[in-house]
Write an enzyme that holds these catalytic residues in place. Sequence first.
Site, short mmCIF file in Angstrom:
data_model
loop_
_atom_site.label_atom_id
_atom_site.label_comp_id
_atom_site.label_asym_id
_atom_site.label_seq_id
_atom_site.Cartn_x
_atom_site.Cartn_y
_atom_site.Cartn_z
N LYS A 117 2.63 -66.71 6.95
CA LYS A 117 3.21 -68.01 7.33
C LYS A 117 2.25 -68.85 8.15
CE LYS A 117 8.15 -67.36 6.98
NZ LYS A 117 9.44 -67.44 7.66
N LYS A 201 7.40 -63.37 -5.27
CA LYS A 201 8.85 -63.24 -5.10
C LYS A 201 9.52 -64.61 -5.24
CE LYS A 201 9.68 -63.70 -0.21
NZ LYS A 201 10.30 -63.32 1.00
N LYS A 204 12.40 -70.10 -1.92
CA LYS A 204 12.82 -71.50 -1.87
C LYS A 204 11.63 -72.43 -1.72
CE LYS A 204 13.77 -70.17 2.78
NZ LYS A 204 14.76 -69.41 3.50
P1 AMP Z 1 14.82 -65.70 3.66
O1 AMP Z 1 15.36 -66.71 2.71
O2 AMP Z 1 13.38 -65.38 3.43
O3 AMP Z 1 15.18 -66.01 5.09
O4 AMP Z 1 15.56 -64.33 3.32
C1 AMP Z 1 16.92 -64.07 3.59
C2 AMP Z 1 17.31 -62.72 3.02
O5 AMP Z 1 17.17 -62.74 1.60
C3 AMP Z 1 16.45 -61.56 3.50
O6 AMP Z 1 17.24 -60.38 3.63
C4 AMP Z 1 15.44 -61.39 2.41
O7 AMP Z 1 14.92 -60.08 2.34
C5 AMP Z 1 16.27 -61.72 1.17
N1 AMP Z 1 15.42 -62.27 0.12
C6 AMP Z 1 14.69 -63.42 0.15
N2 AMP Z 1 14.03 -63.62 -1.01
C7 AMP Z 1 14.35 -62.57 -1.81
C8 AMP Z 1 13.99 -62.19 -3.15
N3 AMP Z 1 13.18 -62.94 -3.89
N4 AMP Z 1 14.52 -61.04 -3.65
C9 AMP Z 1 15.36 -60.27 -2.90
N5 AMP Z 1 15.74 -60.57 -1.64
C10 AMP Z 1 15.25 -61.70 -1.09
#
Ligand code: AMP
Length: 338
Positions: A117, A201, A204
Amino acid sequence: MTNYKGPMRVLSGIQTSGNMHLGNYLGAIRKFAAMQNEYDCFYFLADMHSITVWQEPEQLRRQIFHIAAAYIASGVDPNTATIFPQSSVHAHAELAWIFNCVARLGWLDRMTQFKDKAGKDKERASVGLYTYPVLQAADILVYKATHVPVGEDQKQHLELSRDIAGKFNHDFKVDDFFPLPEPLIKGPGARIMSLRDGTAKMSKSDPSENACIFLKDDADTIARKIKKSKTDPEPLPSERKGLEGRAEAANLVGIYAALSGKSEDEVLAEYGGQGFGVFKPALADLVVEKITPIGGELNRLEADPAYLTSVLEAGAEKASVIADGVVREVKEIMGFVV
Ligand code: AMP
Ligand code: TRP
């Protein structure tokens, strides 16, 4: 390092930045809903984590409601689980400061999410971005949570939380005080990949709008994104082994399996030998069937901020009782006097 004998307690949170997508749903939120009837569950909105990078105030407000609505629309019941914004339970920040003094610089230097980041210009990153995983440890341990459902990318942060809990227990000779929290990562959907690149992965922040399926996407948008998703010219194999080296195909099969409740082998037994001309429309129908009702409910809830506010206030009040009690215990153990 711990003889913790307290109750099993589940906690997780999502940062209040960006729109919720299929990866968030399958990797995290769906698990939140699945656990609520069996365990004491705390699901918060990580608004203090989101300000480690710049947030427009109006946008932050909207995002807090968006994530709360996404939890509820995905089946988290606010009468069963406790839903609240991190910033309204002051004990998170208080324990985070204490943990800043427990965690070692060397531990934080190893955190890959900070490196990703902060990028090349780490001198200009906020100090909060650096200590982000310390706040995360406080989020978990301020409830003495034992289990944390998250996607795979959070594994390293959970290890740090365990290290902090263990060091606190050890330094203050209270080896049964904090549990060493376990990540709950396994299960279909722990790592959903971009529709444009099977090695990245789903995120967003992907610059390609076709890479990510958002919970608010309508049926046409979902179908178009799946139709345009990157694949290879080969038909699907009949067994999982045949997906090796075919990251994009494996991802689409993984999404199908996660949403249908079937194993990947079952999906391949059904579609093995078929080309993507057949599989993609079947996948699009399934994603539309499972995701658009959530999107509809999400829109409805977002239009009712008064309801969401009442849920968050009640949740914060409930969470504060427990969190304040744990911080009181921590301060006493450490020698603070009142
Ligand atoms: P974030 O949007 O990065 O704050 O992630 C929020 C939650 O969603 C966390 O538990 C992440 O591990 C999960 N997460 C985010 N992106 C993915 C993805 N591509 N596949 C599976 N889990 C995800
Ligand atoms: N770092 C997590 C993410 O990016 C969000 C988070 C903050 C979290 N505190 C937490 C997740 C505590 C689980 C437990 O998704």
